[in-house]
Design an enzyme around this catalytic site. Structure first.
Site, PDB file in Angstrom:
ATOM      1  N   HIS A  38      20.600  -0.737 -73.020  1.00 46.62           N
ATOM      2  CA  HIS A  38      19.481  -1.753 -72.957  1.00 46.62           C
ATOM      3  C   HIS A  38      20.123  -3.306 -72.467  1.00 46.62           C
ATOM      4  CE1 HIS A  38      15.779  -4.252 -73.329  1.00 46.62           C
ATOM      5  NE2 HIS A  38      15.112  -3.305 -73.063  1.00 46.62           N
ATOM      6  N   HIS A  92      14.941   1.116 -64.880  1.00 46.33           N
ATOM      7  CA  HIS A  92      13.846   0.575 -65.557  1.00 46.33           C
ATOM      8  C   HIS A  92      12.801   1.375 -66.437  1.00 46.33           C
ATOM      9  CE1 HIS A  92      11.343  -2.808 -66.994  1.00 46.33           C
ATOM     10  NE2 HIS A  92      10.970  -3.420 -65.729  1.00 46.33           N
ATOM     11  N   ASP A 134      12.430   4.592 -73.401  1.00 42.23           N
ATOM     12  CA  ASP A 134      12.212   5.910 -72.488  1.00 42.23           C
ATOM     13  C   ASP A 134      12.732   6.815 -73.062  1.00 42.23           C
ATOM     14  OD1 ASP A 134      12.623   3.153 -70.287  1.00 42.23           O
ATOM     15  OD2 ASP A 134      10.865   4.399 -70.518  1.00 42.23           O
TER      16      ASP A 134
HETATM   17  C1  SDX Z   1      13.510  -0.387 -69.930  1.00 45.06           C
HETATM   18  O1  SDX Z   1      14.461  -5.102 -69.756  1.00 45.06           O
HETATM   19  C2  SDX Z   1      13.723  -4.649 -70.444  1.00 45.06           C
HETATM   20  O2  SDX Z   1      13.159  -4.993 -71.465  1.00 45.06           O
HETATM   21  C3  SDX Z   1      13.395  -3.146 -69.851  1.00 45.06           C
HETATM   22  C4  SDX Z   1      12.534  -2.279 -70.699  1.00 45.06           C
HETATM   23  C5  SDX Z   1      10.994  -2.683 -70.904  1.00 45.06           C
HETATM   24  O3  SDX Z   1      10.481  -2.514 -72.054  1.00 45.06           O
HETATM   25  O4  SDX Z   1      10.548  -3.420 -69.989  1.00 45.06           O
HETATM   26  O5  SDX Z   1      13.033  -2.228 -72.286  1.00 45.06           O
HETATM   27  C6  SDX Z   1      12.353  -0.896 -70.220  1.00 45.06           C
HETATM   28  O6  SDX Z   1      13.801  -0.503 -68.577  1.00 45.06           O
HETATM   29  C7  SDX Z   1      14.442   0.388 -70.544  1.00 45.06           C
HETATM   30  C8  SDX Z   1      16.070   0.770 -69.867  1.00 45.06           C
HETATM   31  C9  SDX Z   1      15.611   1.976 -69.350  1.00 45.06           C
HETATM   32  N1  SDX Z   1      16.651   2.403 -68.577  1.00 45.06           N
HETATM   33  C10 SDX Z   1      17.445   3.332 -69.044  1.00 45.06           C
HETATM   34  O7  SDX Z   1      17.425   4.179 -70.066  1.00 45.06           O
HETATM   35  C11 SDX Z   1      18.511   3.795 -67.765  1.00 45.06           C
HETATM   36  C12 SDX Z   1      20.002   4.144 -68.316  1.00 45.06           C
HETATM   37  N2  SDX Z   1      20.494   2.854 -68.884  1.00 45.06           N
HETATM   38  C13 SDX Z   1      21.239   1.891 -68.004  1.00 45.06           C
HETATM   39  O8  SDX Z   1      21.237   2.065 -66.691  1.00 45.06           O
HETATM   40  C14 SDX Z   1      21.551   0.532 -68.757  1.00 45.06           C
HETATM   41  O9  SDX Z   1      21.815   0.734 -69.852  1.00 45.06           O
HETATM   42  C15 SDX Z   1      20.470  -0.523 -68.589  1.00 45.06           C
HETATM   43  C16 SDX Z   1      19.979  -0.719 -67.102  1.00 45.06           C
HETATM   44  C17 SDX Z   1      19.263  -0.106 -69.345  1.00 45.06           C
HETATM   45  C18 SDX Z   1      20.947  -1.878 -68.867  1.00 45.06           C
HETATM   46  O10 SDX Z   1      21.944  -2.298 -68.020  1.00 45.06           O
HETATM   47  P1  SDX Z   1      22.821  -3.461 -68.296  1.00 45.06           P
HETATM   48  O11 SDX Z   1      22.617  -4.165 -69.405  1.00 45.06           O
HETATM   49  O12 SDX Z   1      23.038  -4.150 -66.954  1.00 45.06           O
HETATM   50  O13 SDX Z   1      24.372  -2.660 -68.683  1.00 45.06           O
HETATM   51  P2  SDX Z   1      25.249  -2.267 -67.673  1.00 45.06           P
HETATM   52  O14 SDX Z   1      24.735  -1.388 -66.674  1.00 45.06           O
HETATM   53  O15 SDX Z   1      26.260  -3.505 -67.315  1.00 45.06           O
HETATM   54  O16 SDX Z   1      26.051  -1.402 -68.487  1.00 45.06           O
HETATM   55  C19 SDX Z   1      27.214  -1.866 -69.748  1.00 45.06           C
HETATM   56  C20 SDX Z   1      28.192  -0.822 -69.828  1.00 45.06           C
HETATM   57  C21 SDX Z   1      28.629  -0.129 -68.569  1.00 45.06           C
HETATM   58  O17 SDX Z   1      30.210   0.172 -68.718  1.00 45.06           O
HETATM   59  P3  SDX Z   1      31.232  -0.726 -68.060  1.00 45.06           P
HETATM   60  O18 SDX Z   1      31.089  -1.223 -66.804  1.00 45.06           O
HETATM   61  O19 SDX Z   1      31.136  -1.922 -69.075  1.00 45.06           O
HETATM   62  O20 SDX Z   1      32.433  -0.007 -68.380  1.00 45.06           O
HETATM   63  O21 SDX Z   1      27.470   0.239 -70.361  1.00 45.06           O
HETATM   64  C22 SDX Z   1      27.622   1.481 -69.643  1.00 45.06           C
HETATM   65  C23 SDX Z   1      27.874   1.030 -68.162  1.00 45.06           C
HETATM   66  O22 SDX Z   1      28.607   2.005 -67.636  1.00 45.06           O
HETATM   67  N3  SDX Z   1      26.271   2.116 -69.739  1.00 45.06           N
HETATM   68  C24 SDX Z   1      26.002   3.346 -69.707  1.00 45.06           C
HETATM   69  C25 SDX Z   1      24.751   3.652 -69.857  1.00 45.06           C
HETATM   70  N4  SDX Z   1      23.867   2.242 -69.880  1.00 45.06           N
HETATM   71  C26 SDX Z   1      25.235   1.474 -69.757  1.00 45.06           C
HETATM   72  N5  SDX Z   1      26.856   4.468 -69.766  1.00 45.06           N
HETATM   73  C27 SDX Z   1      26.099   5.552 -70.006  1.00 45.06           C
HETATM   74  N6  SDX Z   1      24.915   5.838 -70.088  1.00 45.06           N
HETATM   75  C28 SDX Z   1      24.087   4.596 -70.176  1.00 45.06           C
HETATM   76  N7  SDX Z   1      22.889   5.057 -70.193  1.00 45.06           N
END
Ligand code: SDX
Length: 428
Positions: free
Chosen positions: A306, A265, A363
């Protein structure tokens, strides 16, 4: 207002009709509140498809990359309003008149100081305590200063709590930074703008006059705006759930700070800069993109992906523009920006990222700007928390203003043991 319905049938037998409720924009919702009485719960860990509340504060269209606060587009707000005006809009619903803005600014300015006793809480921290740990604790401690006579059912008192929190978060954030570098705390000044005051409290020292750079102050103000609110994200939902029990609002905001700290997050901005520094040079970008795609590797590209945006995060677009503006105005050539741009390009052309709709989020660029304006990495998420406080407290206030507000109490799918005979220890 239900205009249509969903019919739930199981194995061909109709269980119940469920009203479909429409908002003013976005997805319609299926009202499942009566499902429990039919012997069923819905199951949605992580709330992938669950509307937890009704809100009029922020609208996101993840498919179109749309973000609006009270109907105003984020790029308009980021470029044409300052953060305090955005705070007014989030709290009150409409853009202020000049006199309303001036009155609001005066109120916030006059709440920026904290009780002298609050400073003592910092003395218990080790010198290397993470600023987020300090902010989480000290914001929670504010509840000890404003509790006994606080009536959260009184709108005026809720509003005053919101004003105090918006005003005091920069002071507390700067205190955490000063404590971590062993410098004296700096009092706020009423002649400075919100962003100027924060930079003053962060970087001025008693030994000499500190001049706030207008470029840096305006970049800071825009970063505050871009992080102000974002619908029912994890930390905002945390504040709502904590607040639904009637808990002290300062303690609820501390809960929001705790949730935001996670690297999935708000902690992603700090993690993203650490990742860019680890990548270091352009020739290593492909190696890290490959790591991110490797299922056996837990590494993720921080700042990408996201839950809601399956298109560009509109904040990332504004943040990228601001990044270029700030670096060129300050005459900074940061190789990390080159790495970030290369990473973004490679990722956006890579089938893995395209198929999983992983785009840069808010971010991704914020860390580069914050580093350029001299903010230490450990303070990145603190700045996110400061900015998001207005969103958290606006949702808290909206929830408590709604008639029939109930305590949040989700249920579960139970998978444990059942009806076991207990044998006392002496007989086992
Ligand atoms: C914020 O919710 C909000 O509004 C949050 C926010 C706000 O203003 O409050 O926007 C702020 O938190 C932005 C997000 C910051 N986090 C990151 O940048 C961390 C990296 N991102 C991930 O951890 C992830 O993308 C999330 C947590 C942001 C979203 O996760 P989800 O929606 O639960 O998606 P997921 O983890 O299920 O991923 C879906 C797929 C997966 O692959 P499969 O299991 O389907 O094979 O996408 C892949 C993940 O492995 N994936 C990534 C990835 N993010 C998701 N692979 C590589 N790098 C990434 N960053």
């Amino acid at each position: 207002m239900a205009e249509s319905k969903a019919t739930l049938s199981i194995d061909g037998n109709v269980v119940t009709d469920l009203p479909i409720l429409k908002g003013t924009a976005g997805f319609d919702v299926i009202d499942i509140r009566t499902l429990g009485s039919k012997g069923y719960f819905t199951y949605d860990p992580g709330f992938l498809a669950t509307a937890s509340c009704e809100s009029a504060i922020t609208f996101i269209d993840g498919g179109k990359g749309v973000l609006q606060h009270r109907g105003y587009a984020i790029d308009d707000l980021a470029k044409k309003a300052d953060y305090l005006e955005v705070c007014y809009i989030l709290l009150n619903g409409d853009a202020p008149t000049k006199s309303q803005y001036d009155a609001f600014k005066k109120i916030i300015t006059n709440h920026t100081m904290v009780h002298e006793k609050l400073a003592h809480f910092f003395q218990g921290f080790l010198p290397d305590a993470h600023p987020m740990a300090m902010v989480c604790a000290v914001v929670g401690a504010l509840s000890s200063f404003y509790h006994s006579d606080l009536d959260i059912d009184d709108q005026a008192q809720r509003t005053r709590s919101a004003h105090r929190l918006i005003a005091k978060m920069p002071t507390i954030a700067a205190m955490a930074y000063k404590y971590s570098i062993g410098q004296p705390f700096v009092y706020p000044r009423n002649d400075l703008s919100y962003a100027e005051n924060f930079l003053h409290m962060m970087f001025s020292v008693p030994a000499e006059e500190y001049k706030v750079s207008p470029t840096i102050a305006s970049a800071m103000d825009r970063i505050f705006t871009l992080h102000a609110d974002h619908e029912q994200n994890a930390s905002t939902s945390t504040v709502r759930l904590a607040g639904s029990s009637g808990a002290n609002p300062y303690a609820c905001i501390a809960a929001g700070v705790a949730s935001l700290w996670g690297p999935a997050h708000g902690g992603a901005n700090e993690a993203c800069l650490t990742m860019l520094e680890e990548i270091g040079t352009l020739d290593r970008v492909d190696e890290y993109v490959a790591k991110a795609k490797d299922k056996s590797d837990s590494f993720r590209l921080m700042g990408f992906g996201h839950r809601v945006y399956k298109n560009f995060d509109p904040r990332a677009t504004v943040m990228r523009e601001t990044c270029h503006e700030v670096l060129s105005e300050l005459g900074i050539k940061d190789p990390l920006l080159d790495v970030a741009m290369a990473l973004e390009k490679v990722a956006l052309e890579d089938p893995y990222f395209i198929e999983k709709k992983l785009y840069p989020n808010v971010d991704f660029y914020s860390g580069i700007i914050l580093k350029a304006i001299g903010i230490p990495t450990s303070m990145f998420t603190v700045i996110f928390a400061m900015s998001r406080t207005v969103g958290w407290i606006s949702h808290w206030d909206e929830m408590l203003s709604q008639p029939g507000q109930k305590i949040g109490r989700p249920r579960q799918k139970y998978t444990g043991e059942i009806d076991r005979k207990f044998i006392p220890l002496k007989d086992r």
